[in-house]
Design a protein around this motif. Structure first.
Motif, PDB file in Angstrom:
ATOM      1  N   TYR A  51      -1.940   6.615  -7.021  1.00 26.36           N
ATOM      2  CA  TYR A  51      -2.811   6.812  -8.181  1.00 26.36           C
ATOM      3  C   TYR A  51      -2.004   7.202  -9.422  1.00 26.36           C
ATOM      4  O   TYR A  51      -2.171   6.612 -10.493  1.00 26.36           O
ATOM      5  CB  TYR A  51      -3.856   7.890  -7.868  1.00 26.36           C
ATOM      6  N   TYR A  54       0.080   4.079 -10.761  1.00 26.55           N
ATOM      7  CA  TYR A  54      -0.632   2.998 -11.474  1.00 26.55           C
ATOM      8  C   TYR A  54      -1.298   3.512 -12.730  1.00 26.55           C
ATOM      9  O   TYR A  54      -1.386   2.797 -13.730  1.00 26.55           O
ATOM     10  CB  TYR A  54      -1.565   2.193 -10.558  1.00 26.55           C
ATOM     11  N   CYS A  61      -6.612   0.012 -10.493  1.00 26.38           N
ATOM     12  CA  CYS A  61      -6.371   0.030  -9.058  1.00 26.38           C
ATOM     13  C   CYS A  61      -6.331  -1.359  -8.428  1.00 26.38           C
ATOM     14  O   CYS A  61      -5.390  -1.658  -7.686  1.00 26.38           O
ATOM     15  CB  CYS A  61      -7.411   0.918  -8.371  1.00 26.38           C
ATOM     16  N   THR A  65      -3.060  -2.736  -6.542  1.00 25.04           N
ATOM     17  CA  THR A  65      -3.197  -2.967  -5.103  1.00 25.04           C
ATOM     18  C   THR A  65      -2.658  -4.329  -4.706  1.00 25.04           C
ATOM     19  O   THR A  65      -1.961  -4.465  -3.700  1.00 25.04           O
ATOM     20  CB  THR A  65      -4.677  -2.849  -4.667  1.00 25.04           C
ATOM     21  N   GLY A 142     -10.681   1.818  -6.618  1.00 23.46           N
ATOM     22  CA  GLY A 142     -10.147   2.785  -7.573  1.00 23.46           C
ATOM     23  C   GLY A 142     -11.117   3.912  -7.890  1.00 23.46           C
ATOM     24  O   GLY A 142     -10.729   4.933  -8.435  1.00 23.46           O
ATOM     25  N   PHE A 145     -10.282   7.089  -5.981  1.00 20.72           N
ATOM     26  CA  PHE A 145      -9.005   7.588  -6.504  1.00 20.72           C
ATOM     27  C   PHE A 145      -9.270   8.392  -7.775  1.00 20.72           C
ATOM     28  O   PHE A 145      -8.771   9.494  -7.955  1.00 20.72           O
ATOM     29  CB  PHE A 145      -8.042   6.432  -6.822  1.00 20.72           C
TER      30      PHE A 145
END
Length: 153
Positions: A51, A54, A61, A65, A142, A145
Motif C-alpha cells: 500500500y 503504490y 491498487c 497489482t 484497493g 487497503f
C-alpha cells in the motif's frame, strides 16, 4: 505468492526520475527496506508495504497489482455452506453471519488457520491475501487497503 515489487519500484523510480531517497520520504520506509525491496531480497510482501509503495508513486491498487502480481488469480471459488439438518435449517433464519472466516477461506483458498492467525494473532498480512479477501467480501480492489492503512500514511 511470488511478487515483482522489485521491477515495479525500478520502473517507477526511472519513470519519475526519483532516487531511493524520494521513495523513503514518501513511504516512511527505511532506506535499507527500500533497497531490499528494489533488489528483490524480500520474499513476503506485506499488505502495508504494498500500500505505501503504490500510494507513494501515486498509483491505484488495480494498476499496481497487475505489475506486482502478474500471476495472481483473483477468481474466487464458490462457497456452499454445509448441509443442515431440520433444526439447522430452522435456525438459519436467525443467523446473520456473512463473510465468515470459513466462507472467506473457501472463496480465497487461504487456509482457515492462516486467516485465524491474521484475525487473532500477530501474523503479517500479505498483500495478495488482502487482495483476495477484498474480492471475497465484495469490495473494490484497493478499498480495504485504503480503509485499513489509509490513516497511517
Amino acid at each position: 505468492m511470488n511478487h515483482k515489487i522489485d521491477n515495479y519500484i525500478k520502473e517507477k523510480l526511472q519513470k519519475l526520475g526519483w532516487e531511493d531517497k524520494n521513495l523513503v520520504e514518501k513511504t516512511g520506509l527505511s532506506k535499507g527496506q527500500i533497497s531490499k525491496l528494489k533488489n528483490g531480497h524480500v520474499e513476503r510482501l506485506t499488505a502495508e508495504v504494498f500500500y505505501k509503495i503504490y500510494k507513494a508513486f501515486g498509483d491505484f491498487c488495480p494498476k499496481a497489482t497487475k505489475v506486482i502480481y502478474p500471476d495472481l488469480d483473483l477468481k474466487l471459488k464458490k462457497y456452499s455452506p454445509k448441509a443442515r439438518n431440520d433444526f439447522g435449517s430452522f435456525m438459519d433464519q436467525f443467523e446473520t453471519i456473512i463473510n465468515s472466516i470459513e466462507e472467506i477461506a473457501i472463496k480465497t483458498g487461504i487456509e482457515e488457520n492462516r486467516l485465524k492467525d491474521l484475525y487473532y494473532r500477530k501474523a503479517a498480512l500479505e498483500a495478495y491475501e488482502l487482495l483476495l479477501i477484498e474480492k471475497a467480501v465484495g469490495k473494490k480492489q484497493g478499498e480495504l487497503f485504503e480503509k485499513f492503512f489509509g490513516h497511517t500514511s
